[in-house]
Design a protein around this motif. Structure first.
Motif, PDB file in Angstrom:
ATOM      1  N   LEU A  76      41.906  66.243  -4.828  1.00 26.78           N
ATOM      2  CA  LEU A  76      42.200  67.072  -3.651  1.00 26.78           C
ATOM      3  C   LEU A  76      43.115  66.334  -2.675  1.00 26.78           C
ATOM      4  CD1 LEU A  76      38.744  68.752  -3.000  1.00 26.78           C
ATOM      5  CD2 LEU A  76      40.841  69.841  -3.817  1.00 26.78           C
ATOM      6  N   ALA A  77      42.863  65.049  -2.499  1.00 21.43           N
ATOM      7  CA  ALA A  77      43.730  64.268  -1.604  1.00 21.43           C
ATOM      8  C   ALA A  77      45.161  64.240  -2.139  1.00 21.43           C
ATOM      9  CB  ALA A  77      43.193  62.848  -1.463  1.00 21.43           C
ATOM     10  N   TRP A  78      45.311  64.139  -3.455  1.00 23.80           N
ATOM     11  CA  TRP A  78      46.646  64.128  -4.037  1.00 23.80           C
ATOM     12  C   TRP A  78      47.317  65.483  -3.856  1.00 23.80           C
ATOM     13  CZ3 TRP A  78      49.103  66.621  -8.144  1.00 23.80           C
ATOM     14  CH2 TRP A  78      50.334  66.085  -8.500  1.00 23.80           C
ATOM     15  N   VAL A  79      46.558  66.551  -4.030  1.00 23.36           N
ATOM     16  CA  VAL A  79      47.130  67.894  -3.876  1.00 23.36           C
ATOM     17  C   VAL A  79      47.591  68.118  -2.440  1.00 23.36           C
ATOM     18  CG1 VAL A  79      46.540  70.351  -3.870  1.00 23.36           C
ATOM     19  CG2 VAL A  79      45.892  68.930  -5.799  1.00 23.36           C
ATOM     20  N   PHE A  80      46.792  67.644  -1.484  1.00 24.74           N
ATOM     21  CA  PHE A  80      47.109  67.872  -0.073  1.00 24.74           C
ATOM     22  C   PHE A  80      47.762  66.659   0.578  1.00 24.74           C
ATOM     23  CE2 PHE A  80      43.495  70.800  -0.812  1.00 24.74           C
ATOM     24  CZ  PHE A  80      44.180  71.972  -0.570  1.00 24.74           C
ATOM     25  N   ARG A  81      48.427  65.805  -0.200  1.00 24.07           N
ATOM     26  CA  ARG A  81      48.977  64.557   0.346  1.00 24.07           C
ATOM     27  C   ARG A  81      50.049  64.794   1.394  1.00 24.07           C
ATOM     28  NH1 ARG A  81      51.063  65.510  -4.475  1.00 24.07           N
ATOM     29  NH2 ARG A  81      53.290  65.366  -4.793  1.00 24.07           N
ATOM     30  N   GLU A  82      50.921  65.763   1.202  1.00 25.47           N
ATOM     31  CA  GLU A  82      51.985  65.984   2.180  1.00 25.47           C
ATOM     32  C   GLU A  82      51.447  66.502   3.508  1.00 25.47           C
ATOM     33  OE1 GLU A  82      55.653  67.450   1.084  1.00 25.47           O
ATOM     34  OE2 GLU A  82      55.714  66.419  -0.835  1.00 25.47           O
TER      35      GLU A  82
END
Length: 152
Positions: A76-82
């Motif tokens: 989830l952190a990678w998906v919402f990184r931006e």
């Protein structure tokens, strides 16, 4: 000749039974390949597969909760990184301001640290060693460097 007549009658019965069986199989095959039947069979298999997958995932999660939870959080952190990169500094600043306000409201802050003796004052000596050893170990400026070289 009476025996041959019985054989013919038995052969006719067998052929009628075979024809009936062939007709039944042809009807079953035709019904099985109707579009609606194919669609229903595909739906049923997809549901069974989904149920099997859900059961396997559930059992694996029960067996390995922590690693799977960490992997999910990382995903989830990678998906919402931006969005996190854009808004995290503002959010951290707001949380810090909120924490300072809560600390001020409850009277927690610099005074609490002074009461415990955790804050070093100007006249305090360093915790380890004396100041001369620190000065020798790491000269701070060019003037200190030249003085350090002259002393040695």
């Amino acid at each position: 000749m009476p025996g041959s007549r019985a054989r013919l009658i038995n052969a006719a019965r067998r052929s009628m039974l075979q024809r009936a069986e062939l007709r039944r199989r042809a009807t079953a095959t035709r019904d099985a390949f109707r579009p609606q039947a194919l669609l229903d069979r595909g739906k049923r298999r997809a549901e069974e597969t989904a149920e099997d997958i859900a059961y396997i995932v559930h059992e694996e999660f029960r067996a390995h909760r922590v690693p799977l939870t960490l992997a999910a959080i990382a995903g989830l952190a990678w998906v919402f990184r931006e969005p996190i990169q854009k808004h995290a500094p503002k959010a951290v600043q707001k949380m810090g301001e909120w924490a300072d306000g809560v600390a001020a409201f409850f009277g927690v802050g610099d005074r609490a640290g002074e009461e415990e003796g955790d804050i070093a004052e100007e006249g305090d000596e360093p915790a380890f060693g004396d100041e001369d050893e620190e000065a020798e170990a790491s000269p701070a400026s060019d003037d200190d460097m030249t003085q350090y070289a002259e002393e040695k």
